[in-house]
Design an enzyme around this catalytic site. Structure first.
Site, PDB file in Angstrom:
ATOM      1  N   ARG A 147       1.914 -12.421   0.130  1.00  0.00           N
ATOM      2  CA  ARG A 147       0.700 -12.469   0.982  1.00  0.00           C
ATOM      3  C   ARG A 147       0.053 -13.600   0.429  1.00  0.00           C
ATOM      4  O   ARG A 147       0.354 -14.563  -0.912  1.00  0.00           O
ATOM      5  CB  ARG A 147      -0.467 -11.222  -0.179  1.00  0.00           C
ATOM      6  CG  ARG A 147       0.484  -9.770   0.709  1.00  0.00           C
ATOM      7  CD  ARG A 147      -0.376 -10.127   2.371  1.00  0.00           C
ATOM      8  NE  ARG A 147      -0.063  -8.941   2.272  1.00  0.00           N
ATOM      9  CZ  ARG A 147      -0.465  -7.520   3.501  1.00  0.00           C
ATOM     10  NH1 ARG A 147      -1.597  -8.220   3.996  1.00  0.00           N
ATOM     11  NH2 ARG A 147      -0.240  -6.147   3.572  1.00  0.00           N
ATOM     12  N   CYS A 204       0.580  -6.626  13.468  1.00  0.00           N
ATOM     13  CA  CYS A 204       0.775  -6.486  14.413  1.00  0.00           C
ATOM     14  C   CYS A 204       0.213  -8.699  15.276  1.00  0.00           C
ATOM     15  O   CYS A 204       0.030  -9.074  16.237  1.00  0.00           O
ATOM     16  CB  CYS A 204       0.768  -5.686  15.277  1.00  0.00           C
ATOM     17  SG  CYS A 204       1.481  -4.178  15.417  1.00  0.00           S
ATOM     18  N   TYR A 248      -1.166  -3.682  -6.739  1.00  0.00           N
ATOM     19  CA  TYR A 248      -0.936  -4.770  -5.230  1.00  0.00           C
ATOM     20  C   TYR A 248      -2.233  -4.171  -4.768  1.00  0.00           C
ATOM     21  O   TYR A 248      -2.916  -3.478  -4.658  1.00  0.00           O
ATOM     22  CB  TYR A 248       0.197  -3.427  -4.671  1.00  0.00           C
ATOM     23  CG  TYR A 248      -0.334  -4.451  -3.147  1.00  0.00           C
ATOM     24  CD1 TYR A 248       0.574  -5.145  -3.097  1.00  0.00           C
ATOM     25  CD2 TYR A 248      -0.422  -3.630  -2.168  1.00  0.00           C
ATOM     26  CE1 TYR A 248      -0.110  -5.431  -1.536  1.00  0.00           C
ATOM     27  CE2 TYR A 248      -0.554  -4.086  -0.833  1.00  0.00           C
ATOM     28  CZ  TYR A 248       0.115  -5.645  -1.034  1.00  0.00           C
ATOM     29  OH  TYR A 248      -0.500  -5.859   0.399  1.00  0.00           O
ATOM     30  N   HIS A 266     -11.274  -1.620  11.814  1.00  0.00           N
ATOM     31  CA  HIS A 266      -9.987  -2.663  11.441  1.00  0.00           C
ATOM     32  C   HIS A 266     -10.039  -3.506  13.083  1.00  0.00           C
ATOM     33  O   HIS A 266      -7.589  -3.539  13.122  1.00  0.00           O
ATOM     34  CB  HIS A 266      -8.749  -1.459  10.695  1.00  0.00           C
ATOM     35  CG  HIS A 266      -7.476  -2.541  10.490  1.00  0.00           C
ATOM     36  ND1 HIS A 266      -6.247  -2.090  10.801  1.00  0.00           N
ATOM     37  CD2 HIS A 266      -7.628  -3.540   9.801  1.00  0.00           C
ATOM     38  CE1 HIS A 266      -5.244  -2.856  10.033  1.00  0.00           C
ATOM     39  NE2 HIS A 266      -5.694  -3.857   9.741  1.00  0.00           N
ATOM     40  N   ARG A 288       1.311  -1.745   0.242  1.00  0.00           N
ATOM     41  CA  ARG A 288      -0.071   0.001  -0.024  1.00  0.00           C
ATOM     42  C   ARG A 288       0.836   1.503   0.215  1.00  0.00           C
ATOM     43  O   ARG A 288       1.802   1.412   0.724  1.00  0.00           O
ATOM     44  CB  ARG A 288      -0.872  -0.085   1.357  1.00  0.00           C
ATOM     45  CG  ARG A 288      -2.061  -1.297   1.085  1.00  0.00           C
ATOM     46  CD  ARG A 288      -2.923  -0.870   2.319  1.00  0.00           C
ATOM     47  NE  ARG A 288      -2.286  -0.720   4.156  1.00  0.00           N
ATOM     48  CZ  ARG A 288      -1.982  -0.046   4.685  1.00  0.00           C
ATOM     49  NH1 ARG A 288      -2.150   1.360   3.558  1.00  0.00           N
ATOM     50  NH2 ARG A 288      -1.182  -0.654   5.776  1.00  0.00           N
ATOM     51  N   SER A 300      -1.591  -2.615  11.750  1.00  0.00           N
ATOM     52  CA  SER A 300      -0.726  -3.599  10.843  1.00  0.00           C
ATOM     53  C   SER A 300       0.778  -4.546  11.277  1.00  0.00           C
ATOM     54  O   SER A 300       1.209  -3.829  11.465  1.00  0.00           O
ATOM     55  CB  SER A 300      -0.588  -3.040   9.110  1.00  0.00           C
ATOM     56  OG  SER A 300      -1.651  -2.663   8.802  1.00  0.00           O
ATOM     57  N   ASP A 356      -9.573  -9.255   9.847  1.00  0.00           N
ATOM     58  CA  ASP A 356      -8.819  -8.058   8.636  1.00  0.00           C
ATOM     59  C   ASP A 356     -10.006  -6.798   9.244  1.00  0.00           C
ATOM     60  O   ASP A 356      -9.968  -5.801   9.608  1.00  0.00           O
ATOM     61  CB  ASP A 356      -8.412  -7.895   7.679  1.00  0.00           C
ATOM     62  CG  ASP A 356      -7.735  -6.627   7.228  1.00  0.00           C
ATOM     63  OD1 ASP A 356      -6.840  -6.623   8.269  1.00  0.00           O
ATOM     64  OD2 ASP A 356      -7.502  -6.445   6.447  1.00  0.00           O
ATOM     65  N   LYS A 396      -9.484  -2.360   2.022  1.00  0.00           N
ATOM     66  CA  LYS A 396      -9.153  -1.155   3.058  1.00  0.00           C
ATOM     67  C   LYS A 396     -10.090   0.113   2.190  1.00  0.00           C
ATOM     68  O   LYS A 396     -10.247   1.177   2.777  1.00  0.00           O
ATOM     69  CB  LYS A 396      -7.739  -0.902   2.770  1.00  0.00           C
ATOM     70  CG  LYS A 396      -6.466  -1.936   3.190  1.00  0.00           C
ATOM     71  CD  LYS A 396      -7.118  -2.135   4.799  1.00  0.00           C
ATOM     72  CE  LYS A 396      -6.037  -3.260   4.848  1.00  0.00           C
ATOM     73  NZ  LYS A 396      -6.213  -3.658   6.102  1.00  0.00           N
TER      74      LYS A 396
HETATM   75  C1  OXD Z   1      -3.028  -3.970   5.989  1.00  0.00           C
HETATM   76  C2  OXD Z   1      -3.823  -5.180   5.625  1.00  0.00           C
HETATM   77  O1  OXD Z   1      -2.274  -3.393   6.154  1.00  0.00           O
HETATM   78  O2  OXD Z   1      -4.472  -6.294   6.547  1.00  0.00           O
HETATM   79  O3  OXD Z   1      -3.370  -3.606   7.605  1.00  0.00           O
HETATM   80  O4  OXD Z   1      -3.121  -5.362   4.148  1.00  0.00           O
HETATM   81 MN    MN Z   2      -4.928  -4.393   7.919  1.00  0.00          MN
END
Ligand code: OXD
Ligand code: MN
Length: 600
Positions: A379, A264, A211, A240, A68, A262, A287, A220
């Site tokens: 991913r 964590c 991406y 989130h 991102r 993100s 998520d 998102k």
């Molecule tokens: C993030 C994801 O960046 O879930 O939070 O990809």
């Molecule tokens: Mn996320």
């Protein structure tokens, strides 16, 4: 017959972007098979060994298009202060003019796909619809995994349902000498990436990146940024957060949602493997959670997604066996390494590194290589139905009544393993202070913190401080008894030698166990200056490798250090130019006075 507003919009986008043809996506399985086969023919995807990894594929992106891009993500509201100080803002008319130039003819020679999708089960009152137009078949295939793609959504929209228009292009028309495109299998336009959200018209425009985080616009962009705006205006919350259902040894079910920044460990926590007798953990989402009050005055969670788009490196049988089981088939991998027998590998998957791989850039790799075999942000994209800990009713239309909400950052100092908020407002205060250390704590009583309130820093679609006010209002709309309890957790506290004190992973269930006992009124906890923490003996530590000193350090509340932290929170609040709700200022003052009164 006159054209519908949807058809008129699609025609206008085609007029602007000039694709060779327009295809309406239906969401049917045969269509997905064809899209995937086409991607293999075009070499965007490599089909993996079907015996080892059935119906699974590997994509390698352009090395300039791997994540991102927050600095190119914009919230374009009419008024700058509605975007707030944490978002990039450009005046909407100016941005529209820029986008017009960027998108003019950008799909020439390509197919423009029109994807009708629902975030959430189509029949749920909490679901919201969108239409993504894209010139990337990789996006079509991935959206089919991550969202509910269906002609039924198109019909609902034609019948008048609210919808979010989302336009995506990789930004590489086929009729020009596209010198910037080094990888024909992964067209992108990295210099010109823009991910734009128009607040008032609730539109999304994304240019130049294939991406997932920039191109799967249901995730998102819609489910969080535009979703948070819809939620503000309609009385709900786009978060989130993971969603999990925990069954206690007494057979009682509890729904938890948890917001962690993100990277964590949200996916790992959502798929937690219980190591205490009698517990069961079910994964509802990893998520995003949409939370809305229901008629009983309870807060109800749905997972608007239908798949996981998880970070691969670090995922192993030891850290997350459930994820490893889920990705055994039907998975689209991006930027992981390819093994010699046509399977995938990434750092942390196995203790021993394979002797030879093809790395994420397509080059030979051996353990002696100096660069990682898989990109750190590589991913897996897999349907949630592949997850063995996901129950059959995970997408029930009525959602799940939430019992507890957890907030957590990555804090080496100050923040105890678990703390219960004294009230909803105190919990919102905790959420607003989520942060992670950026530098070693040794530089001062508290290191420099990267603030990530509610883990929503890159995802809140409007002024972050107004979003805190909205949280307070939603809390008010819930019944006193039905309001979820709020907790702050921190798995990442370090000792004076810089070592993590808490073992984490399955042992995090011990924290969940204490939370459930608090919800059930079985333990009283202990009041501290920062909230309610477990009283001596309340946390089940049987078989945990933790010294007496370690336990003390996990819950140590150092007055000097916390007063410094409180001052930093005050400084942070000042950056919101008077938008911080009075209730949070009061919470900060109350914290300071509790700290002043505490023993040194
Ligand atoms: C993030 C994801 O960046 O879930 O939070 O990809
Ligand atoms: Mn996320």
């Amino acid at each position: 017959m006159s054209r519908s507003p949807l058809q008129t919009w699609v025609d206008n986008i085609a007029q602007l972007t000039q694709p060779e043809r327009v295809v309406w996506v239906t969401g049917e399985a045969a269509e997905q098979r064809e899209i995937l086969a086409g991607l293999v023919r075009e070499k965007t995807l490599i089909a993996l060994n079907s015996e080892l990894r059935p119906n699974s594929f590997l994509a390698r992106t352009d090395p300039r298009d791997v994540a991102r891009v927050e600095e190119r993500t914009f919230i374009c509201s009419e008024k700058r202060e509605d975007a707030g100080p944490t978002n990039n803002w450009v005046e909407p008319e100016l941005m529209r003019a820029e986008l017009k130039t960027l998108f003019d003819g950008c799909m020439a020679g390509r197919t423009m796909y029109v994807i009708p999708f629902s975030m959430g089960p189509i029949d749920s009152p909490q679901a919201r619809f969108g239409i993504e137009v894209t010139d990337s078949p990789y996006v079509v295939a991935s959206m089919a995994v991550m969202t509910t793609v269906s002609t039924k959504v198109k019909e609902c929209i034609e019948a008048g349902a609210e919808w979010v228009p989302a336009v995506h292009s990789v930004g590489v028309p086929l009729n020009e000498d596209n010198a910037w495109t080094t990888n024909r299998a992964w067209p992108c336009n990295p210099e010109k990436i823009k991910v734009v959200h128009f607040s008032e018209t609730r539109e999304i425009w994304s240019f130049g990146s294939g991406y997932g985080g920039n191109s799967l616009l249901g995730k998102k962009a819609m489910a969080l940024r535009i979703g948070s705006i819809q939620g503000r205006d309609q009385g709900w919350l786009a978060e989130h957060m993971l969603i999990m259902r925990v069954t206690s040894p007494a057979g009682k079910k509890f729904t938890f949602t948890a917001a962690f920044p993100s990277a964590c460990g949200k996916t790992n926590f959502a798929m937690l493997m219980p190591n205490l007798e009698g517990y069961k953990v079910e994964t509802i989402g990893d998520d995003i959670a949409w939370l809305a009050p229901n008629a009983n005055g309870r807060l109800v969670a749905i997972n608007p997604e239908t798949g996981f788009f998880g970070v691969a490196p670090g995922t192993s049988v030891k850290t997350n066996k459930n994820a490893i089981d889920a990705i055994r088939s039907n998975t689209i991998f991006t930027n992981v390494a390819l093994t010699d027998d046509g399977d995938v590998w990434w750092e942390g998957l196995t203790d021993e590194k394979p002797d030879h791989l093809i790395d994420w850039r397509g080059n030979d790799w051996t353990p002696e290589s100096e660069t990682p075999a898989a990109h750190p942000n590589s991913r897996f994209c897999v349907p949630i139905s592949n997850c063995l800990t996901t129950p059959d009713d995970w997408n029930r239309t009525e959602g799940f009544e939430v019992d507890a909400i957890l907030f957590g950052g990555r804090r080496a100092t100050n923040v105890p393993l678990v703390t219960q908020a004294n009230s909803w407002a105190h919990g919102v205060f905790m959420g607003s202070t989520i942060s992670s250390e950026q530098t070693a704590a040794a530089e001062g009583p508290v290191g420099v913190l990267r603030r990530d309130p509610f883990a929503m820093l890159p995802f809140c679609g409007y002024n972050m401080a107004d979003y805190w006010s909205h949280w307070l209002e939603v809390g008010e709309s819930l019944s006193e008894a039905g309001r979820p309890q709020i907790f702050q957790v921190n798995w990442f506290r370090k000792d004076s030698n810089g070592k993590f004190i808490w073992p984490g992973f399955s042992d995090n269930l011990r924290v969940v166990d204490w939370i459930i006992k608090r919800l059930e009124g079985e333990v009283s906890g202990r009041e501290s200056a920062v909230g309610i923490v477990p009283a001596d003996g309340e946390l089940n530590l049987t078989d945990v490798q933790l010294s007496e000193d370690g336990l003390k350090e996990l819950f140590d509340i150092n007055k000097t250090s916390w007063l410094a932290e409180a001052e930093m929170i005050g400084d942070y609040y000042e950056t919101f130019d008077g938008h911080v709700p009075g209730a949070l200022d009061s919470e900060l003052k109350a914290l300071q006075s509790r700290l002043q009164g505490a023993a040194a």
